[in-house]
Write an enzyme that holds these catalytic residues in place. Structure first.
Site, PDB file in Angstrom:
ATOM      1  N   ARG A  48      57.921  51.443  52.760  1.00  0.00           N
ATOM      2  CA  ARG A  48      57.345  50.084  52.791  1.00  0.00           C
ATOM      3  C   ARG A  48      56.227  49.998  53.829  1.00  0.00           C
ATOM      4  NH1 ARG A  48      59.274  46.455  55.978  1.00  0.00           N
ATOM      5  NH2 ARG A  48      61.488  46.750  55.578  1.00  0.00           N
ATOM      6  N   TYR A 100      39.761  33.876  38.219  1.00  0.00           N
ATOM      7  CA  TYR A 100      40.868  34.383  37.402  1.00  0.00           C
ATOM      8  C   TYR A 100      42.004  33.343  37.376  1.00  0.00           C
ATOM      9  CZ  TYR A 100      44.818  37.328  36.126  1.00  0.00           C
ATOM     10  OH  TYR A 100      45.924  37.837  35.521  1.00  0.00           O
ATOM     11  N   ASP A 172      36.332  38.919  45.278  1.00  0.00           N
ATOM     12  CA  ASP A 172      37.155  39.657  44.320  1.00  0.00           C
ATOM     13  C   ASP A 172      36.189  40.458  43.444  1.00  0.00           C
ATOM     14  OD1 ASP A 172      38.597  40.429  42.046  1.00  0.00           O
ATOM     15  OD2 ASP A 172      39.923  38.685  42.150  1.00  0.00           O
ATOM     16  N   LYS A 197      42.658  46.931  36.586  1.00  0.00           N
ATOM     17  CA  LYS A 197      41.546  46.884  35.630  1.00  0.00           C
ATOM     18  C   LYS A 197      40.740  48.192  35.689  1.00  0.00           C
ATOM     19  CE  LYS A 197      43.275  42.794  35.276  1.00  0.00           C
ATOM     20  NZ  LYS A 197      42.848  41.625  36.033  1.00  0.00           N
TER      21      LYS A 197
END
Ligand SMILES: *Cc1c(COP(=O)(O)O)cnc(C)c1O
Length: 397
Positions: A48, A100, A172, A197
């Site tokens: 983690r 988005y 972004d 993407k």
């Protein structure tokens, strides 16, 4: 020595410190690492908090985006959420008005409940941004070009405005990837990616990344990654490292085909409006090519009606009706009904995403095949409509 971007995509240390010098990055599929001694955990202790496979991806995306540090997350949304952790409660966020859908949902339905004021504005209009800045928002979050309307915002002018007012600018950069645009070089403080993407490119991973130039900002994001436990798993990081090596090849093909399809659509009598930064009549075209190296592989267009658009996406054979974009296979969607359906109704009304809007993500297939498929799908949708008209005429008479 400075290398071209394509060279950087394949030449990097795939396994820092590994004694066997593998050519490809190993998947360090382990949750824990043995401590050198109590009190000395060495480079890694717990996945983690840090993992060698994830680190290779983070180093690579930091380098490609011209930043100093990067953190990788389990999704693009987890990456955006990490960036919003930079905002204190009581501060505001100014967001672009064509973001988005999932970002709008996070901002409007999660963050506002935590006492953060969120305002959406058209960041292509710098005068209205200047007015908004007087209220001193902590964070300004934009996409350029936006999705689905491909609107272009001047990154360096916006960065100056935001910095004059003590804020942070996050861009972004999902829709173009670092191959086509590097917002940090234009003055942005933070770059965000949905690595799901173009970075991945094969539609087999969900992942996100945050890149910064300022090391203290980078440390805050890395702290959040560990504290919230949203870091990217080693196997996903490995798939991304592999996928990213062909980013340049994929995008070159995708955007040259996209430019060709955009021109074809502009001339088609069943298509009313086409949105793509490469088109000569795109209002942000000059600005876009000042800050980016290409127009990308996403096109949006409007047909005569929502019915026509629905028939069109049912008739395509090579464009799969899926949400998302950036994969090697072409896809087609109706944003109103699909990717942007989760924008809260109040926000959606303002944005007015037309029901007839079609978005295409161009893949790496043979360009002639894609053109032929789009041509036949437009014809099929049109003939279908003639049938409906004929049926109606019959019942009337
Ligand atoms: C898909 C997308 C996101 C969200 O990323 P996930 O990986 O789906 O969580 C954020 N921003 C943009 C521009 C996107 O296209």
């Amino acid at each position: 020595m400075i290398h071209g971007f394509d060279t950087e995509l394949v030449h990097f240390d795939p396994a820092p410190g590994d004694p066997f010098h593998p050519s490809a990055t190993p998947i360090y599929q382990t949750a824990t690492f043995r401590q050198q001694s109590a009190g000395n955990s060495g480079n890694y202790d717990y996945t983690r908090s840090g993992n060698p496979t994830r680190h290779v991806f983070q180093n690579q995306i930091a380098r490609l985006e011209r930043g100093t540090s990067a953190s990788a997350f389990s999704s693009g949304m987890a990456a955006i959420n990490a960036v919003t952790s930079l905002v204190n409660s009581g501060d505001g966020i100014v967001a672009g008005d064509d973001l988005y859908g999932g970002t709008c949902r996070l901002l409007s339905r999660v963050l506002t409940r935590q006492g953060i004021d969120v305002r959406y504005i058209d960041t292509t209009d710098l005068d209205s941004v200047a007015l908004e800045m007087k209220k001193r928002p902590g964070l300004v979050l934009i996409e350029t070009p936006t999705n689905p309307f491909l609107k272009v915002t001047d990154i360096s002018a916006l960065a100056s405005l935001v910095h004059e007012n003590g804020g942070i600018l996050a861009v972004d950069n999902t829709i173009l990837s670092p191959y086509l645009q590097n917002p940090l070089e234009q003055g942005a403080d933070v770059v965000i990616h949905s690595a799901t993407k173009y970075l991945c490119g094969h539609s087999d991973v969900t992942a996100g990344a945050v890149v910064t130039v300022d090391e203290r900002l980078g440390e805050k994001i890395a702290f959040y990654q560990n504290a919230a436990g949203t870091g990217l798993a080693p196997f996903e990081a490995w798939l991304l490292i592999r996928g990213m090596k062909t980013l340049g090849l994929r995008l070159e093909r995708q955007q040259s085909t996209a430019a060709r399809l955009a021109r074809f659509l502009t001339e088609h009598h069943k298509v009313e409006k086409v949105y793509h930064p490469d088109l000569p009549n795109h209002p942000g075209r000059d600005l876009h090519f000042r800050q980016a190296r290409g127009a990308g592989g996403v096109i949006s267009f409007e047909t005569e009606s929502a019915e026509f658009s629905k028939k069109l996406i049912a008739a395509t054979k090579l464009f799969a009706a899926t949400v998302s974009f950036g994969g090697v296979a072409s896809s087609i969607s109706l944003p109103f009904y699909m990717s942007h359906a989760n924008i809260p109704p109040a926000v959606r009304a303002d944005r007015m995403i037309p029901k007839n809007l079609v978005r295409v993500s161009v893949g790496i297939e043979n360009p002639d095949d894609l053109l032929e498929d789009l041509t036949q799908a437009l014809e099929t949708a049109d003939n279908d409509k003639d049938d409906a008209d004929a049926a109606e005429t019959c019942t009337r008479s």
